[in-house]
Motif scaffolding. Structure first.
Motif, mmCIF file in Angstrom:
data_model
loop_
_atom_site.group_PDB
_atom_site.id
_atom_site.type_symbol
_atom_site.label_atom_id
_atom_site.label_comp_id
_atom_site.label_asym_id
_atom_site.label_seq_id
_atom_site.Cartn_x
_atom_site.Cartn_y
_atom_site.Cartn_z
ATOM 1 N N PRO A 9 12.979 55.476 63.597
ATOM 2 C CA PRO A 9 11.691 55.244 62.946
ATOM 3 C C PRO A 9 10.942 54.097 63.613
ATOM 4 O O PRO A 9 11.541 53.219 64.235
ATOM 5 C CB PRO A 9 12.078 54.891 61.512
ATOM 6 N N ALA A 10 9.627 54.101 63.433
ATOM 7 C CA ALA A 10 8.803 53.038 64.001
ATOM 8 C C ALA A 10 8.966 51.727 63.234
ATOM 9 O O ALA A 10 8.761 50.652 63.784
ATOM 10 C CB ALA A 10 7.343 53.457 64.000
ATOM 11 N N SER A 11 9.360 51.827 61.949
ATOM 12 C CA SER A 11 9.568 50.624 61.132
ATOM 13 C C SER A 11 10.675 50.890 60.125
ATOM 14 O O SER A 11 10.995 52.039 59.819
ATOM 15 C CB SER A 11 8.283 50.255 60.395
ATOM 16 N N LEU A 12 11.233 49.828 59.573
ATOM 17 C CA LEU A 12 12.269 49.980 58.553
ATOM 18 C C LEU A 12 11.702 50.600 57.281
ATOM 19 O O LEU A 12 12.404 51.291 56.552
ATOM 20 C CB LEU A 12 12.914 48.633 58.245
ATOM 21 N N ASP A 13 10.426 50.366 57.003
ATOM 22 C CA ASP A 13 9.799 50.947 55.813
ATOM 23 C C ASP A 13 9.860 52.464 55.822
ATOM 24 O O ASP A 13 9.931 53.084 54.771
ATOM 25 C CB ASP A 13 8.350 50.493 55.694
ATOM 26 N N TYR A 42 13.357 44.299 63.580
ATOM 27 C CA TYR A 42 13.689 45.643 64.063
ATOM 28 C C TYR A 42 12.784 45.971 65.241
ATOM 29 O O TYR A 42 11.567 45.853 65.143
ATOM 30 C CB TYR A 42 13.482 46.653 62.939
ATOM 31 N N HIS A 43 13.397 46.359 66.360
ATOM 32 C CA HIS A 43 12.655 46.728 67.562
ATOM 33 C C HIS A 43 13.167 48.069 68.081
ATOM 34 O O HIS A 43 14.235 48.122 68.701
ATOM 35 C CB HIS A 43 12.832 45.682 68.672
ATOM 36 N N PHE A 64 17.544 50.988 69.740
ATOM 37 C CA PHE A 64 16.914 50.048 68.827
ATOM 38 C C PHE A 64 17.728 48.764 68.795
ATOM 39 O O PHE A 64 18.892 48.731 69.169
ATOM 40 C CB PHE A 64 16.810 50.615 67.403
ATOM 41 N N LYS A 65 17.074 47.709 68.343
ATOM 42 C CA LYS A 65 17.759 46.444 68.064
ATOM 43 C C LYS A 65 17.346 46.043 66.649
ATOM 44 O O LYS A 65 16.170 46.032 66.312
ATOM 45 C CB LYS A 65 17.349 45.360 69.045
ATOM 46 N N LEU A 66 18.335 45.760 65.821
ATOM 47 C CA LEU A 66 18.124 45.315 64.448
ATOM 48 C C LEU A 66 18.909 44.021 64.299
ATOM 49 O O LEU A 66 20.089 43.972 64.625
ATOM 50 C CB LEU A 66 18.645 46.372 63.464
ATOM 51 N N TYR A 67 18.238 42.972 63.848
ATOM 52 C CA TYR A 67 18.978 41.728 63.686
ATOM 53 C C TYR A 67 18.420 40.836 62.589
ATOM 54 O O TYR A 67 17.286 40.985 62.152
ATOM 55 C CB TYR A 67 19.083 40.954 65.008
#
Length: 67
Positions: free
Chosen positions: A2-6, A37-38, A44-47
């Motif tokens: 997804p483009a965003s976590l939302d 989130y990128h 992806f990278k989530l941190y």
């Protein structure tokens, strides 16, 4: 990805959200900071910025997940 976590809270094709989680749980880490989130192509990278609260780009004490 997804483009965003939302977008994970939005309905999928079957009408259910991709994840069933309270929005606060998705938005904040254990230290009360928002997740970073990128998405990049097929990765992806989530941190979390970690206990020091400073965005170190996934380095330092940042807590990361990459996929």
């Amino acid at each position: 990805y997804p483009a965003s976590l939302d977008q994970l809270l939005e309905s999928s094709e079957d009408g259910q959200p991709y994840i069933d989680a309270p929005q606060a749980g998705l938005r904040n880490d254990g230290w009360g900071s928002g997740f970073i989130y990128h998405p990049t192509g097929n990765e992806f990278k989530l941190y979390s910025v970690g206990p020091n609260g400073q965005d170190e780009g996934g380095q330092g004490d940042d807590v990361t997940v990459e996929g």
